[in-house]
Design an enzyme around this catalytic site. Structure first.
Site, PDB file in Angstrom:
ATOM      1  N   LYS A   1      21.219 -33.862  -7.751  1.00 54.64           N
ATOM      2  CA  LYS A   1      22.501 -33.345  -7.247  1.00 54.64           C
ATOM      3  C   LYS A   1      23.694 -33.962  -7.960  1.00 54.64           C
ATOM      4  O   LYS A   1      24.707 -33.295  -8.194  1.00 54.64           O
ATOM      5  CB  LYS A   1      22.583 -33.580  -5.738  1.00 54.64           C
ATOM      6  CG  LYS A   1      21.657 -32.650  -4.976  1.00 54.64           C
ATOM      7  CD  LYS A   1      21.301 -33.159  -3.604  1.00 54.64           C
ATOM      8  CE  LYS A   1      20.094 -34.058  -3.671  1.00 54.64           C
ATOM      9  NZ  LYS A   1      19.400 -34.237  -2.382  1.00 54.64           N
TER      10      LYS A   1
ATOM     11  N   VAL B   1      20.301 -27.475  -3.561  1.00 52.69           N
ATOM     12  CA  VAL B   1      20.764 -27.096  -2.220  1.00 52.69           C
ATOM     13  C   VAL B   1      19.637 -26.364  -1.487  1.00 52.69           C
ATOM     14  O   VAL B   1      19.086 -25.388  -2.001  1.00 52.69           O
ATOM     15  CB  VAL B   1      22.015 -26.178  -2.295  1.00 52.69           C
ATOM     16  CG1 VAL B   1      22.500 -25.818  -0.892  1.00 52.69           C
ATOM     17  CG2 VAL B   1      23.135 -26.846  -3.077  1.00 52.69           C
TER      18      VAL B   1
ATOM     19  N   GLU C   1      16.459 -39.257   0.625  1.00 51.63           N
ATOM     20  CA  GLU C   1      16.818 -39.721  -0.706  1.00 51.63           C
ATOM     21  C   GLU C   1      16.197 -41.098  -0.935  1.00 51.63           C
ATOM     22  O   GLU C   1      15.827 -41.795   0.017  1.00 51.63           O
ATOM     23  CB  GLU C   1      18.344 -39.825  -0.830  1.00 51.63           C
ATOM     24  CG  GLU C   1      19.055 -38.501  -0.736  1.00 51.63           C
ATOM     25  CD  GLU C   1      18.627 -37.523  -1.822  1.00 51.63           C
ATOM     26  OE1 GLU C   1      18.956 -37.718  -2.986  1.00 51.63           O
ATOM     27  OE2 GLU C   1      17.934 -36.545  -1.476  1.00 51.63           O
TER      28      GLU C   1
ATOM     29  N   LYS D   1      26.073 -31.486  -1.618  1.00 52.74           N
ATOM     30  CA  LYS D   1      25.677 -30.072  -1.640  1.00 52.74           C
ATOM     31  C   LYS D   1      26.889 -29.176  -1.387  1.00 52.74           C
ATOM     32  O   LYS D   1      27.021 -28.092  -1.988  1.00 52.74           O
ATOM     33  CB  LYS D   1      24.593 -29.824  -0.604  1.00 52.74           C
ATOM     34  CG  LYS D   1      23.267 -30.497  -1.004  1.00 52.74           C
ATOM     35  CD  LYS D   1      22.322 -30.625   0.162  1.00 52.74           C
ATOM     36  CE  LYS D   1      21.009 -31.249  -0.278  1.00 52.74           C
ATOM     37  NZ  LYS D   1      20.211 -31.764   0.832  1.00 52.74           N
TER      38      LYS D   1
ATOM     39  N   GLY E   1      11.613 -31.726   1.006  1.00 50.51           N
ATOM     40  CA  GLY E   1      10.154 -31.846   0.924  1.00 50.51           C
ATOM     41  C   GLY E   1       9.672 -31.739  -0.508  1.00 50.51           C
ATOM     42  O   GLY E   1      10.332 -31.147  -1.348  1.00 50.51           O
TER      43      GLY E   1
HETATM   44  N1  HSE Z   1      17.371 -35.919   1.103  1.00 50.19           N
HETATM   45  C1  HSE Z   1      17.614 -34.522   1.036  1.00 50.19           C
HETATM   46  C2  HSE Z   1      17.573 -33.945   2.428  1.00 50.19           C
HETATM   47  C3  HSE Z   1      16.586 -33.886   0.151  1.00 50.19           C
HETATM   48  O1  HSE Z   1      17.069 -34.623   3.338  1.00 50.19           O
HETATM   49  O2  HSE Z   1      18.053 -32.847   2.643  1.00 50.19           O
HETATM   50  C4  HSE Z   1      16.872 -32.464  -0.203  1.00 50.19           C
HETATM   51  O3  HSE Z   1      18.037 -32.349  -0.977  1.00 50.19           O
END
Ligand code: HSE
Length: 335
Positions: free
Chosen positions: A127, A154, A211, A226, A319
């Protein structure tokens, strides 16, 4: 289609699992032959084979600790780092799937620029690269006649960018609103049924939703990243993270959750995006609001448009395989 992959964590491994399990089907049904020729990790080895690496053997090697365990063979090269891989490889596409750094985007942005200079398409799950490098990489892509794609950034493999940039491009999108982070939605959903915040976060990490540094999730910055990506790409807005008011979910206690439920509501981390910026914050949503029924790592986004009214997309938000699939979708679009 010869592919170099940088980053072999949850997303990279999810992508390799798809190639291992669906590669043959893609070849037969779609005539699509993605060939993974190089994989680079930061500290767990870099391998290259001009005729293609075996996804199953890559997954076995990383499961045993390192790509150093990938079997030797004729023409297999072991390289010192990602720079050497990009300089050496004969490839068509770079996939950048290393951990996102929303502030600097480095070293991922540098790898993407190197790949463009070599005439490769660039597909990212990272991202930070889009938040910081959307304008420069789009310009480089135009200059080299190549594509810069980022569906994975996204809502994982749920085709958000493709819907917004393609099908809805003429519908007059005025505003976006939704649940854009899987980890926090997973935590809030499980807190509703009595699990502690810490236990729910640990489970979200175990399942590969969070993350590398999960503070980005729980403090709202992942969703804000995002939101910036959506604003820049769908509104052409020159916004940054500073144009968003961001508040995470740490302040929501089990008691807040229970009180909300008694009042016929629940908490969701909602992002609102306009061409001027917007916000990410926990919102008390009535239980009959469609967003209240979006559970676990599922995400949702409502595109408010002039011609169609509201169009809502609900699907996987995080995921391994769910995000890995977005890379496949981008590769399919490159054919
Ligand atoms: N860590 C992010 C989330 C992963 O939990 O949405 C997907 O971008």
């Amino acid at each position: 289609m010869r592919i170099v992959l940088i980053g072999f964590g949850n997303v990279g491994q999810g992508f390799a699992e798809i190639l291992r399990d669906y590669g043959e089907q893609y070849r037969r049904a779609l005539g699509f032959r993605p060939l993974l020729v190089g994989v680079a990790t930061r500290s767990r080895g870099v391998v290259y084979h001009p005729d293609g690496l075996d996804p199953a053997a890559l997954l076995d090697a990383i499961a045993s600790g390192s790509l150093h365990n990938y079997p030797d063979g004729a023409s297999l090269l072991r390289l010192p780092n990602a720079d050497a891989l990009i300089a050496t490889a004969a490839a068509d596409v770079l996939i950048e799937a290393s951990p996102s750094d929303l502030q600097t985007a480095q070293p991922a942005l540098h790898y993407c620029e190197q790949a463009m200079a070599r005439g490769w398409h660039v597909v990212v799950a990272n991202k930070g690269v889009v938040v910081q490098g959307y304008a420069s990489l789009s310009a480089l892509a135009r200059q080299h006649g190549r594509q810069f794609r980022f569906e994975a950034t996204v809502m994982a493999g749920t085709p958000t960018m493709m819907l917004g940039l393609d099908a809805l491009a003429g519908a007059g999108i005025t505003r976006l609103r939704g649940i854009l982070n899987g980890t926090t939605n997973y935590i809030l959903t499980h807190m509703e049924s009595g699990m502690s915040y810490a236990a729910a976060l640990a489970e979200a990490q175990r399942l590969g939703y969070a993350e590398t540094d999960p503070t980005a999730d729980v403090d709202g910055w992942d969703a804000a990243g995002k939101a910036v990506i959506l604003a820049r790409t769908l509104f052409g807005a020159n916004v940054t993270l500073a144009d968003f008011h961001v508040q995470g979910i740490r302040g929501i206690s089990a008691t807040d959750m229970a009180l909300a439920h008694e009042a016929g509501a629940t908490y969701k981390l909602i992002a609102t995006v306009t061409p001027q910026g917007g916000n990410v914050q926990p919102v008390r949503v009535p239980l009959d609001d469609p967003l209240a029924s979006v559970k676990g790592a599922t995400n949702a986004i409502t595109f408010s448009t002039t011609l169609l009214g509201d169009v809502t997309l609900i699907g996987a938000g995080a995921g391994r395989v769910q995000t890995g699939y977005a890379l496949v979708a981008d590769l399919l679009a490159l054919r």
